[in-house]
Design an enzyme around this catalytic site. Sequence first.
Site, mmCIF file in Angstrom:
data_model
loop_
_atom_site.group_PDB
_atom_site.id
_atom_site.type_symbol
_atom_site.label_atom_id
_atom_site.label_comp_id
_atom_site.label_asym_id
_atom_site.label_seq_id
_atom_site.Cartn_x
_atom_site.Cartn_y
_atom_site.Cartn_z
ATOM 1 N N HIS A 1 0.855 -1.190 0.000
ATOM 2 C CA HIS A 1 0.000 0.000 0.000
ATOM 3 C C HIS A 1 0.889 1.238 0.000
ATOM 4 C CE1 HIS A 1 -2.717 3.089 1.544
ATOM 5 N NE2 HIS A 1 -3.726 2.312 1.202
ATOM 6 N N CYS B 1 -3.715 2.569 -4.537
ATOM 7 C CA CYS B 1 -4.562 3.469 -3.737
ATOM 8 C C CYS B 1 -4.529 4.872 -4.344
ATOM 9 C CB CYS B 1 -4.094 3.496 -2.286
ATOM 10 S SG CYS B 1 -5.071 4.640 -1.293
ATOM 11 N N HIS C 1 -7.780 0.569 -4.164
ATOM 12 C CA HIS C 1 -8.536 1.456 -3.268
ATOM 13 C C HIS C 1 -8.882 2.680 -4.093
ATOM 14 C CE1 HIS C 1 -6.395 0.059 0.706
ATOM 15 N NE2 HIS C 1 -7.159 -0.865 0.184
ATOM 16 N N ASP D 1 -12.539 3.518 -1.135
ATOM 17 C CA ASP D 1 -11.684 3.752 0.023
ATOM 18 C C ASP D 1 -12.252 4.933 0.794
ATOM 19 O OD1 ASP D 1 -9.562 3.233 1.685
ATOM 20 O OD2 ASP D 1 -8.202 4.567 0.621
ATOM 21 N N HIS D 2 -12.449 4.735 2.061
ATOM 22 C CA HIS D 2 -13.021 5.771 2.925
ATOM 23 C C HIS D 2 -14.370 6.241 2.378
ATOM 24 C CE1 HIS D 2 -8.646 6.866 4.231
ATOM 25 N NE2 HIS D 2 -8.924 5.589 4.356
ATOM 26 N N TYR E 1 -14.505 5.234 7.743
ATOM 27 C CA TYR E 1 -15.207 4.018 7.328
ATOM 28 C C TYR E 1 -16.678 3.958 7.739
ATOM 29 C CZ TYR E 1 -10.844 2.229 5.590
ATOM 30 O OH TYR E 1 -9.711 2.061 4.853
HETATM 31 C C1 DNO Z 1 -6.596 3.424 5.435
HETATM 32 C C2 DNO Z 1 -6.009 2.254 4.804
HETATM 33 C C3 DNO Z 1 -4.671 1.875 5.388
HETATM 34 C C4 DNO Z 1 -4.249 0.542 4.816
HETATM 35 C C5 DNO Z 1 -2.911 0.070 5.254
HETATM 36 C C6 DNO Z 1 -2.502 -1.106 4.436
HETATM 37 O O1 DNO Z 1 -7.754 3.637 5.314
HETATM 38 O O2 DNO Z 1 -5.966 2.386 3.448
HETATM 39 O O3 DNO Z 1 -4.762 1.768 6.774
HETATM 40 O O4 DNO Z 1 -5.158 -0.436 5.204
HETATM 41 O O5 DNO Z 1 -1.963 1.059 5.118
HETATM 42 O O6 DNO Z 1 -1.494 -1.803 5.062
#
Ligand code: DNO
Length: 399
Positions: A237, A275, A302, A355-356, A374
């Site tokens: 990530h 991401c 993501h 993501d989020h 989240y």
């Molecule tokens: C946040 C996430 C991160 C992710 C880690 C992966 O929302 O994208 O916490 O899970 O960095 O190891």
Amino acid sequence: MNNLMAEAMRWFGPGDSVSLGEIRQTGATVVYSALHDVPAGEAWPAAAIRARQDTVAAAGLSWDVVESVPVSEAIKTGTGECARHLENYRTTLARLGAAGIRVVVYNFMPVLDWVRTDLAYLLPDGREALRYEPWRFAAFDVHALRRTGAERDWSPQVLEQAACGWRELGAVGQEALTRQTLDLFPGVRLGLSLDDLRAMLARHAEVGPEGLRRHLAAFLEAVLPAAEAAGVRLAIHPDDPPFPILGLPRIVSTAADLESIVGLAASPANGVCFCTGSLGVRPETDLPGLVRQLGPRIHAAHLRSVTRELGGAFHESGHLEGDVDLAPVVAALLKEQARRRTEGRPDWRISFRPDHGHRMLDDFRRPAPACPGYPLIGRLRGLAELRGLQRGLAHAAAG
Ligand code: DNO
């Protein structure tokens, strides 16, 4: 079988305020989850992996991606119990592979995972977003943590803003900013003290960016054979935010960083979690171009956007709003999938998760999300928008 990416949602386990039943109603079919109770460095028990898998399956969903198996500080610093932790990491990969899980996300951000300075930044229409403002973080760094050399890491302008802002906060506000910042390291644990953080940072004093790169290379060398044997693909990530903080090196921030990481080992097990929100904070990063470059090494995605503000601040925008245009990214991911299919790769399908998400509507009446960013409804909105985007693009591509 359709040619779409699989839709996923993150689930933090039985303690999550969002249930698997609710996730199912969002239309997602895949869950990204992890055994958060197992401390970094320890091996995940096979029985606990099975139990989580059964729980997810009983809800009609599939636990396809582990996010994350955390890499311990000992491994990141190459000290202490590094060798034992690497052995445990290999054991965990073998057990996950045996359970049929094929993708494992990890990160190599030292000490902290992702960082923000405001968890409830109010947008004009009433939604709440996560935000990062340099002056607030600088105020914490220089005035609360009093890190040696901190002044060198901030521009005179930000230092000035931080000094004024800190003064204006007064004792109560200063205490609140300090507590909030410490509690805001969502990847770490709540209740961290300034001294805990100082001790954690001290362990990295000798490492530096080159040292961290060496430790990442050593980590990959140590675990990739086990990942391959287990049929598991690792997905690193990117750093969030993608620049150094608190004097810690960040080595997974740019397109060049990711290219050099995938270049460390030609193995498909050495891959990336794409991401867009983390990478998109840097305006120069060409996201669709990077999808094309990393191609077969992208094992998870993501999807989210950010609005870049003046002076290096940013906040998370709606998934199809802000400065990161996800349309060409999704188009490039669909193309990559199609390429994999023609190659006959059985694992051609990529999964993505919104993501989020903003806190909005009924999120304000629900218990706080398991992790900032989240909430259910904000992510449901993101997923629904991305679903429409992907279907529209797939339809257009099919002519
Ligand atoms: C946040 C996430 C991160 C992710 C880690 C992966 O929302 O994208 O916490 O899970 O960095 O190891």
